[in-house]
Design an enzyme around this catalytic site. Structure first.
Site, short mmCIF file in Angstrom:
data_model
loop_
_atom_site.label_atom_id
_atom_site.label_comp_id
_atom_site.label_asym_id
_atom_site.label_seq_id
_atom_site.Cartn_x
_atom_site.Cartn_y
_atom_site.Cartn_z
N ARG A 24 3.26 -4.88 16.71
CA ARG A 24 1.84 -4.49 16.58
C ARG A 24 0.96 -5.63 17.07
O ARG A 24 -0.13 -5.42 17.58
CB ARG A 24 1.51 -4.15 15.12
CG ARG A 24 2.31 -2.97 14.57
CD ARG A 24 2.10 -2.80 13.07
NE ARG A 24 2.50 -3.98 12.31
CZ ARG A 24 2.32 -4.13 11.01
NH1 ARG A 24 1.72 -3.18 10.31
NH2 ARG A 24 2.72 -5.23 10.39
N SER B 219 0.83 -1.22 0.00
CA SER B 219 0.00 0.00 0.00
C SER B 219 0.86 1.27 0.00
O SER B 219 0.58 2.21 -0.76
CB SER B 219 -0.98 0.01 1.18
OG SER B 219 -0.33 -0.26 2.38
N ARG C 64 10.45 5.27 -11.82
CA ARG C 64 10.51 4.54 -13.08
C ARG C 64 11.71 3.60 -13.08
O ARG C 64 12.73 3.87 -13.72
CB ARG C 64 10.60 5.57 -14.22
CG ARG C 64 10.55 5.09 -15.69
CD ARG C 64 9.71 3.89 -15.89
NE ARG C 64 9.56 3.57 -17.30
CZ ARG C 64 10.06 2.45 -17.84
NH1 ARG C 64 10.74 1.58 -17.11
NH2 ARG C 64 9.84 2.19 -19.10
N ASP D 83 -1.97 -8.80 11.69
CA ASP D 83 -3.31 -9.27 11.31
C ASP D 83 -3.76 -10.49 12.12
O ASP D 83 -4.95 -10.81 12.14
CB ASP D 83 -3.34 -9.59 9.82
CG ASP D 83 -3.09 -8.36 8.98
OD1 ASP D 83 -3.65 -7.30 9.32
OD2 ASP D 83 -2.33 -8.44 8.01
N HIS E 195 6.18 -12.70 7.44
CA HIS E 195 6.33 -11.31 7.01
C HIS E 195 7.50 -11.20 6.05
O HIS E 195 8.48 -11.93 6.17
CB HIS E 195 6.54 -10.37 8.21
CG HIS E 195 6.25 -8.95 7.88
ND1 HIS E 195 7.20 -8.10 7.36
CD2 HIS E 195 5.11 -8.22 7.97
CE1 HIS E 195 6.65 -6.92 7.15
NE2 HIS E 195 5.38 -6.96 7.51
N HIS F 83 -1.71 -8.96 1.89
CA HIS F 83 -1.44 -7.68 2.58
C HIS F 83 -2.56 -7.44 3.59
O HIS F 83 -2.79 -8.27 4.45
CB HIS F 83 -1.30 -6.59 1.49
CG HIS F 83 -0.78 -5.27 1.97
ND1 HIS F 83 -0.01 -5.11 3.09
CD2 HIS F 83 -0.90 -4.00 1.44
CE1 HIS F 83 0.32 -3.83 3.24
NE2 HIS F 83 -0.22 -3.14 2.27
#
Ligand SMILES: CC(C)(COP(=O)(O)OP(=O)(O)OC[C@H]1O[C@@H](n2cnc3c(N)ncnc32)[C@H](O)[C@@H]1OP(=O)(O)O)[C@@H](O)C(=O)NCCC(=O)NCCS
Length: 504
Positions: A394, A309, A486, A440, A385, A339
């Site tokens: 977390r 993200s 790029r 998660d 991960h 994700h």
């Protein structure tokens, strides 16, 4: 009348003529001894006051801009300094090599390849995330809380991410009020959300609504009017503040439409913080749920620049797409099961486990269930991960929240039991580089406890939080004039030729 000067001179004269030298020496010695005793007694206090001064100095340095509550003013002060610092750094070290690229890295999703500048947070494989240098426990200690609350306010984290400075309570209140002021949704977005079919995934609704919000973009408008590039950051800032303010309204609208028969989200209260308003709009009035939201929205905000993200918003933003378009692109990445959608996947997997094995499950049965998942070619969601090599902090802080508020919850107990078993199974299988749980693995269970059982919705909450990190960075990316991203791609044939390999 004698002057003061004369009086002093007279006294000195009297002293040296009337008092013999031996007596003076003895008196001086006693005086020195007295001074030493006094110093010894006062020493701890002097030390304390010195360390207080040092602490105050540090706090003052951290809160260098504590005198103003306007975030844009603070940024306007910081940006030229940072531009100069980076310009000098590039002048001196611009051609210095910092690593090598191997063929494996190119095929391996660019793991470990240092290729992005991302200022707001850095992820250490063992220690986990640091927001502008502060770990999660440090943020929990340092950042301002709501009155009576124990968890940090996400507004404070946003201030920290943007400025690198720990905000004062007044600055955090300013952010809360600013977001409350900017929260209203344009009617076409409300109409669009109200017309989505109920089988459209909440994340698709979320991303579509954010894209449609770009009708409001001051960045896009300014660009089309030919604004000078040195001003880009100001419009990126305005859009980012507006977007963050509006996200809870979009998210709550989706929730109410899908799971609460389209009931109203109600009005924003400008005296409440961002998370409190969000909880209210979702329809949750439990103060502990609001505290959970404050923690949740803080810890999901940022995870350095290379995750899907963050990297997506960075990339899309580099084309000077406005913050709405950049962030909605990021949300499409967050919606992937490897994700952000993993928090939904964890709950789906846990629920299936419970359904198949019942409430109380033996370690042995749980082990078999995990092995069955692996043998059927699926991943154990919430574990592993790409960067971390230890338990995600977390995960740990959510576990601590659960131990404090819901220690006997059967679902939490199951998550805790899995923590003892999954890593060993993954190690035994020998594929995953990191067998430990990530963020998660825990979040859904906490939400379930407070009655939010709609697991399809969980990634939307993640998305609301992720805006804080990636938009803080987006403002800096425009301020620092980062160019179009790029990288050079290669075909397999081209790579083979490059390394001198024989094809086939
Ligand atoms: C997060 C994740 C995508 C990282 O992927 P990665 O960087 O490629 O991870 P690794 O290098 O450790 O992967 C090596 C192998 O172990 C496997 N693996 C990693 N984590 C695994 C898990 N939780 N369960 C089963 N297998 C796993 C990978 O699928 C890969 O298998 P392959 O060689 O057959 O392709 C991966 O750990 C995963 O799929 N986890 C479950 C989903 C999840 O929780 N995502 C949220 C991340 S915050």
């Amino acid at each position: 009348m004698p002057s003061n000067h004369n009086t002093e001179t007279d006294f000195v004269h009297f002293f040296w003529t009337q008092v013999d030298l031996e007596k003076t020496a003895a008196l001086a010695f006693v005086f020195l001894l007295d001074c030493m005793v006094v110093l010894l007694i006062l020493n701890p206090f002097i030390w304390w006051s010195d360390s207080q001064n040092a602490t105050n100095f540090l706090v003052a340095a951290r809160n260098a801009s504590a005198s103003t509550t306007n975030l844009k003013d603070v940024l306007a002060d910081l940006i030229p300094k940072e531009q100069t610092r980076i310009k000098n750094f590039k002048q001196q070290y611009g051609k210095t090599n910092i690593g090598q690229i191997s063929v494996d890295m190119i095929y391996g999703g660019m793991r470990g390849m240092k290729g992005l500048v991302y200022e707001t947070s850095v992820l250490d494989p063992d220690e986990g995330i640091r927001f502008r240098g502060y770990s999660i426990p440090e943020c929990q200690g340092l950042l301002p809380k709501a009155p009576g609350g124990e968890e940090p306010l996400p507004e404070g984290l946003f201030w920290l991410l943007v400025t690198g400075q720990v905000p004062t309570e007044e600055q955090v209140t300013w952010v809360s009020k600013e977001w409350a002021k900017r929260a209203a949704l344009p009617s076409h977005v409300v109409t669009m959300l109200d017309n989505f079919p109920t089988n459209l995934h909440p994340m698709s609704q979320f991303s579509a609504a954010i894209t449609a919000l770009n009708s409001e973009s001051s960045f896009a408008r300014a660009y089309s009017e030919g604004v000078h590039k040195s001003k880009y950051w100001e419009f990126a800032y305005e859009d980012s503040m507006d977007l963050i303010a509006k996200l809870p309204c979009i998210a709550a609208k989706i929730y109410r439409n899908l799971y609460r028969e389209g009931s109203s989200i109600g009005a924003i209260d400008s005296n409440l913080d961002w998370s409190h308003n969000f909880s209210n709009m979702l329809g949750y009035s439990d103060a502990q749920f609001t505290e959970l939201m404050r923690l949740y929205l803080t810890i999901h905000s940022d995870h350095e620049g290379g995750n899907v993200s963050a990297h997506t918003s960075h990339l899309v933003g580099s084309a000077l797409s406005d913050p709405y378009l950049s962030f909605s692109a990021a949300m499409n990445g967050l919606a992937g099961p490897l994700h952000g959608l993993a928090n939904q996947e964890v709950l789906v997997w846990l629920t299936a486990l419970q359904k198949e094995l019942g409430g109380e499950v033996s370690d042995e049965k749980m082990r078999d269930y995990i092995w069955n998942t692996l043998k059927s070619g699926r991943v154990v969601p919430g574990y592993g991960h790409a960067v971390l090599r230890k338990t995600d902090p977390r995960y740990t802080c959510q576990r601590e929240f659960a131990l404090k508020h819901l220690p006997s919850d059967p679902m939490f107990k199951m998550v805790a039991q899995l923590y003892k078993i999954v890593p060993n199974v993954l190690l035994e299988q020998g594929k995953a580089k990191n067998p430990w749980p990530n963020v998660d693995a825990h979040s859904g269970v906490l939400l379930q406890y407070y009655g939010m059982s709609e697991m399809n919705y969980y990634t939307v909450l993640f998305g609301v939080s992720r805006a804080l990190g990636v938009l803080a960075q987006l403002v800096w990316s425009r301020a620092l004039g980062f160019p179009l991203e790029r990288p050079k791609s290669m075909s397999t044939d081209g790579l083979m030729t490059l390394v001198g390999a024989k094809s086939g």
